[in-house]
Design a protein around this motif. Structure first.
Motif, PDB file in Angstrom:
ATOM      1  N   PRO A   1       0.855  -1.185   0.000  1.00  0.00           N
ATOM      2  CA  PRO A   1       0.000   0.000   0.000  1.00  0.00           C
ATOM      3  C   PRO A   1       0.891   1.235   0.000  1.00  0.00           C
ATOM      4  O   PRO A   1       1.800   1.335   0.819  1.00  0.00           O
ATOM      5  CB  PRO A   1      -0.767  -0.094   1.323  1.00  0.00           C
ATOM      6  CG  PRO A   1      -0.549  -1.469   1.834  1.00  0.00           C
ATOM      7  CD  PRO A   1       0.709  -1.986   1.215  1.00  0.00           C
ATOM      8  N   GLY A   2       0.633   2.135  -0.922  1.00  0.00           N
ATOM      9  CA  GLY A   2       1.457   3.337  -0.967  1.00  0.00           C
ATOM     10  C   GLY A   2       2.779   3.128  -1.680  1.00  0.00           C
ATOM     11  O   GLY A   2       3.509   4.081  -1.896  1.00  0.00           O
TER      12      GLY A   2
ATOM     13  N   ASP B   1       5.832  14.396  -4.916  1.00  0.00           N
ATOM     14  CA  ASP B   1       6.756  14.357  -3.773  1.00  0.00           C
ATOM     15  C   ASP B   1       8.160  14.786  -4.182  1.00  0.00           C
ATOM     16  O   ASP B   1       8.880  15.423  -3.402  1.00  0.00           O
ATOM     17  CB  ASP B   1       6.790  12.954  -3.154  1.00  0.00           C
ATOM     18  CG  ASP B   1       5.472  12.587  -2.463  1.00  0.00           C
ATOM     19  OD1 ASP B   1       4.723  13.515  -2.086  1.00  0.00           O
ATOM     20  OD2 ASP B   1       5.196  11.392  -2.304  1.00  0.00           O
TER      21      ASP B   1
ATOM     22  N   PHE C   1       8.196  18.546  -4.509  1.00  0.00           N
ATOM     23  CA  PHE C   1       8.274  19.149  -3.175  1.00  0.00           C
ATOM     24  C   PHE C   1       9.694  19.071  -2.630  1.00  0.00           C
ATOM     25  O   PHE C   1      10.233  20.061  -2.114  1.00  0.00           O
ATOM     26  CB  PHE C   1       7.283  18.478  -2.207  1.00  0.00           C
ATOM     27  CG  PHE C   1       7.425  18.969  -0.791  1.00  0.00           C
ATOM     28  CD1 PHE C   1       7.183  20.299  -0.475  1.00  0.00           C
ATOM     29  CD2 PHE C   1       7.843  18.117   0.219  1.00  0.00           C
ATOM     30  CE1 PHE C   1       7.344  20.777   0.828  1.00  0.00           C
ATOM     31  CE2 PHE C   1       7.998  18.586   1.520  1.00  0.00           C
ATOM     32  CZ  PHE C   1       7.753  19.910   1.818  1.00  0.00           C
TER      33      PHE C   1
ATOM     34  N   GLY D   1       1.140   9.290  -3.416  1.00  0.00           N
ATOM     35  CA  GLY D   1       1.746  10.591  -3.166  1.00  0.00           C
ATOM     36  C   GLY D   1       1.451  11.081  -1.767  1.00  0.00           C
ATOM     37  O   GLY D   1       0.292  11.160  -1.362  1.00  0.00           O
ATOM     38  N   PHE D   2       2.492  11.426  -1.021  1.00  0.00           N
ATOM     39  CA  PHE D   2       2.341  11.882   0.356  1.00  0.00           C
ATOM     40  C   PHE D   2       2.008  13.371   0.410  1.00  0.00           C
ATOM     41  O   PHE D   2       1.134  13.800   1.140  1.00  0.00           O
ATOM     42  CB  PHE D   2       3.633  11.636   1.150  1.00  0.00           C
ATOM     43  CG  PHE D   2       3.952  10.185   1.407  1.00  0.00           C
ATOM     44  CD1 PHE D   2       3.912   9.690   2.702  1.00  0.00           C
ATOM     45  CD2 PHE D   2       4.284   9.320   0.379  1.00  0.00           C
ATOM     46  CE1 PHE D   2       4.223   8.355   2.967  1.00  0.00           C
ATOM     47  CE2 PHE D   2       4.589   7.989   0.638  1.00  0.00           C
ATOM     48  CZ  PHE D   2       4.554   7.504   1.923  1.00  0.00           C
ATOM     49  N   THR D   3       2.750  14.166  -0.352  1.00  0.00           N
ATOM     50  CA  THR D   3       2.612  15.623  -0.262  1.00  0.00           C
ATOM     51  C   THR D   3       1.215  16.101  -0.659  1.00  0.00           C
ATOM     52  O   THR D   3       0.649  16.960   0.028  1.00  0.00           O
ATOM     53  CB  THR D   3       3.706  16.301  -1.114  1.00  0.00           C
ATOM     54  OG1 THR D   3       4.970  15.690  -0.815  1.00  0.00           O
ATOM     55  CG2 THR D   3       3.788  17.793  -0.812  1.00  0.00           C
TER      56      THR D   3
ATOM     57  N   GLU E   1      -1.559  14.595  -0.283  1.00  0.00           N
ATOM     58  CA  GLU E   1      -2.496  14.240   0.785  1.00  0.00           C
ATOM     59  C   GLU E   1      -2.279  15.103   2.022  1.00  0.00           C
ATOM     60  O   GLU E   1      -3.225  15.565   2.648  1.00  0.00           O
ATOM     61  CB  GLU E   1      -2.333  12.760   1.169  1.00  0.00           C
ATOM     62  CG  GLU E   1      -2.670  11.772   0.064  1.00  0.00           C
ATOM     63  CD  GLU E   1      -4.167  11.722  -0.257  1.00  0.00           C
ATOM     64  OE1 GLU E   1      -4.984  12.014   0.627  1.00  0.00           O
ATOM     65  OE2 GLU E   1      -4.497  11.379  -1.412  1.00  0.00           O
ATOM     66  N   ALA E   2      -1.028  15.311   2.383  1.00  0.00           N
ATOM     67  CA  ALA E   2      -0.715  16.066   3.602  1.00  0.00           C
ATOM     68  C   ALA E   2      -0.845  17.570   3.363  1.00  0.00           C
ATOM     69  O   ALA E   2      -1.106  18.330   4.296  1.00  0.00           O
ATOM     70  CB  ALA E   2       0.705  15.744   4.071  1.00  0.00           C
ATOM     71  N   GLY E   3      -0.680  17.993   2.127  1.00  0.00           N
ATOM     72  CA  GLY E   3      -0.681  19.423   1.826  1.00  0.00           C
ATOM     73  C   GLY E   3       0.707  20.015   2.005  1.00  0.00           C
ATOM     74  O   GLY E   3       1.562  19.435   2.685  1.00  0.00           O
ATOM     75  N   LEU E   4       0.928  21.154   1.382  1.00  0.00           N
ATOM     76  CA  LEU E   4       2.218  21.828   1.540  1.00  0.00           C
ATOM     77  C   LEU E   4       2.325  22.371   2.964  1.00  0.00           C
ATOM     78  O   LEU E   4       1.312  22.654   3.601  1.00  0.00           O
ATOM     79  CB  LEU E   4       2.339  22.973   0.534  1.00  0.00           C
ATOM     80  CG  LEU E   4       2.462  22.541  -0.942  1.00  0.00           C
ATOM     81  CD1 LEU E   4       2.419  23.766  -1.854  1.00  0.00           C
ATOM     82  CD2 LEU E   4       3.735  21.740  -1.174  1.00  0.00           C
ATOM     83  N   PRO E   5       3.540  22.504   3.488  1.00  0.00           N
ATOM     84  CA  PRO E   5       3.715  23.100   4.817  1.00  0.00           C
ATOM     85  C   PRO E   5       3.103  24.508   4.873  1.00  0.00           C
ATOM     86  O   PRO E   5       3.076  25.209   3.864  1.00  0.00           O
ATOM     87  CB  PRO E   5       5.236  23.175   4.970  1.00  0.00           C
ATOM     88  CG  PRO E   5       5.761  22.109   4.099  1.00  0.00           C
ATOM     89  CD  PRO E   5       4.835  22.069   2.910  1.00  0.00           C
ATOM     90  N   ARG E   6       2.631  24.860   6.036  1.00  0.00           N
ATOM     91  CA  ARG E   6       2.123  26.212   6.251  1.00  0.00           C
ATOM     92  C   ARG E   6       3.227  27.229   5.919  1.00  0.00           C
ATOM     93  O   ARG E   6       4.355  27.124   6.400  1.00  0.00           O
ATOM     94  CB  ARG E   6       1.734  26.364   7.721  1.00  0.00           C
ATOM     95  CG  ARG E   6       1.015  27.661   8.049  1.00  0.00           C
ATOM     96  CD  ARG E   6       0.725  27.704   9.552  1.00  0.00           C
ATOM     97  NE  ARG E   6      -0.029  28.886   9.913  1.00  0.00           N
ATOM     98  CZ  ARG E   6      -1.354  28.907  10.054  1.00  0.00           C
ATOM     99  NH1 ARG E   6      -2.049  27.807   9.884  1.00  0.00           N
ATOM    100  NH2 ARG E   6      -1.976  30.023  10.355  1.00  0.00           N
TER     101      ARG E   6
END
Lengths: 309, 309
Positions: free
Chosen positions: B248-249, B258, B261, B295-297, B299-304
């Motif tokens: 998975p993933g 990713d 990023f 893709g991790f980024t 899903e998590a979104g870019l850093p604040r």
């Protein structure tokens, strides 16, 4: 014991288990830790001394420490949030105590309701507590600088503040500081830059370890960046349990199995045997029914002809 | 056009789509490629000139090339398995032609039923075909050294053989070679060592790119290792489609999102806008119902507070 190049510090029993709904029975925790040690893992963060009302998953930490202490050659680490936790950790006989100090004061106030000044006072009190113990009962004391690479509340954090807090933590009596990418914001260039800045301020021997998250898939790249410049301790969690899983396959923590493969494949020694690691992983999976266990290498298998160092 | 530091070469329309059961309609491929280019992607491998009987997913490659050629500033790459494919690629007007040459001869014989000698003859014929074209119609010609980091059939491959084949491919008329971790066996130390060995043998300008897989979670760490020493082109696949998903993933290919990023977070320029990339990703997800997009980024979104360079 065999010489190693990189200490893979297993934080699953603390960082992983505390974030799960289900509570792993004490006997299962102990068996898992024994299997980790049998695979060659040298340091395990086995729990956290926090009130059971806050984290019931960690209520048995003293018992788990007592078991882990019976395993030859294993360094038994625990997390504490404050002096009270440190007193319990000392009483239990932990080899290493870590306390998190959040670089983002907003995060610190929200998370532990303490300012930087208050946290530094707590660190000082813990250092005094430790110094008052007989030499053979003094645990190693580390301050983990959390949100060191950015904060979900504040956004970017000042690198100068990270350095300043590192200096203050050492002055308050910590033996060592660590850098934690609590939010999964770090990138390899930042890891190298920040480690070097902290080294310049407190000395290389005062910063050996990083705690990195894989939230944006950058965990192993950041670990590589850290090891490239001389970091020798990298935290990881078996099966990637813990942290904030956003995406399928996304774990908060770096997956121990994938990190061990990275390090060993490069010809560096972790002291960890991959087959033993898989036995511990299988045990963990069985002990946490319904919990997703991550990791690429265990699923894909080791490369044909691969040799552990 | 804006200067970039790292060329992220998108291989999803070829490497990704060819591995799926379902066939993406030509219009959807064209729209996806347009969205990738609109996000700032400079090079896309849009398809493969193989018999439709072998890969029906790639039957419309000439039409897709014709569309992609209308997009200003986009380098249109295709894969070919042999001279016949190269003839079609030249006819279609591709800007870049890649042919894989497997370092593992066992893999080569099994995969394309050709020995190293036969493949090098094919490469020589393609180079002659290209040289015979008028200057403005000559595509750039690259040989991708596949299984360069190990083979699932042979196990470890000889680094000296990788170097020898790189030399022979250049002598046969390739403008450039690339290194492909077809099996996801590579580690960062090996990436650095092998790139340098090939550079020593053929010159730096003859090896600019790597094609890495994420099968064991090492994709971005290997990409970092390659970029650290001066590799400037890294292949990736949007949503990580393609390759061999074991876990998975786990994707075969590095996830474009990713990788972008990683590169941008380090302050290096890809020319790629993350919002535009997400639009292309959303389109892709809609065009491939039932296919898992990794893709991790995303899903998590870019850093604040994160800024693209």
């Amino acid at each position: 014991m065999e010489q190693i190049d990189i200490l893979v510090s297993e934080v699953g029993p603390r960082d992983g288990l505390q974030s799960l709904q289900q509570i792993m029975p004490t006997a299962a925790k102990c068996e898992w830790i024994s299997l980790l040690a049998a695979a060659g893992v040298r340091e395990v963060e086995v729990g956290s001394f926090v009130p059971a009302s806050v984290l019931p998953q960690m209520a048995d930490t003293a018992e788990v420490v007592a078991h882990a202490k019976t395993i030859p050659g294993l360094d038994v680490a625990v997390l504490v949030p404050n002096l009270r936790g440190a007193e319990n950790a000392v009483k239990a006989g932990a080899d290493k105590i870590s306390i998190p100090l959040s670089v983002s004061e907003t995060h610190s106030l929200k998370n532990v309701r303490r300012s930087h000044t208050q946290m530094l006072e707590e660190i000082h009190s813990i250092a005094e507590l430790i110094a008052a113990q007989p030499a053979e009962r003094r645990p190693y004391f580390e301050v983990g600088l959390s949100t060191a690479f950015g904060c979900t509340l504040e956004g970017p954090v000042s690198e100068e503040l990270v350095v300043r807090l590192a200096v203050l933590a050492i002055e308050a009596g910590a033996a060592e500081v660590g850098l934690s990418d609590t939010t999964g914001y770090a990138n390899p260039a930042q890891v190298r830059r920040l480690v070097k800045k902290v080294w310049d301020a407190v000395g290389r021997e005062r910063l050996n370890g990083v705690h990195l998250h894989n939230t944006r898939g950058q965990g192993l790249a950041n670990a590589l960046a850290a090891m490239d410049i001389g970091i020798t301790t990298v935290d990881a969690s078996m099966g990637g349990i813990g942290g904030c899983p956003f995406a399928p396959g996304a774990s908060g923590n770096i997956v121990t199995e994938d990190l061990v493969f990275l390090v060993e494949a490069m010809g560096l020694r972790t002291g960890i045997d991959f087959d033993g690691l898989l036995r511990a992983r299988n045990y963990l999976a069985g002990a946490l029914p319904g919990v997703e266990i991550f990791g690429f290498t265990p699923e894909a298998g080791l490369p044909r002809g691969f040799q552990n160092t």
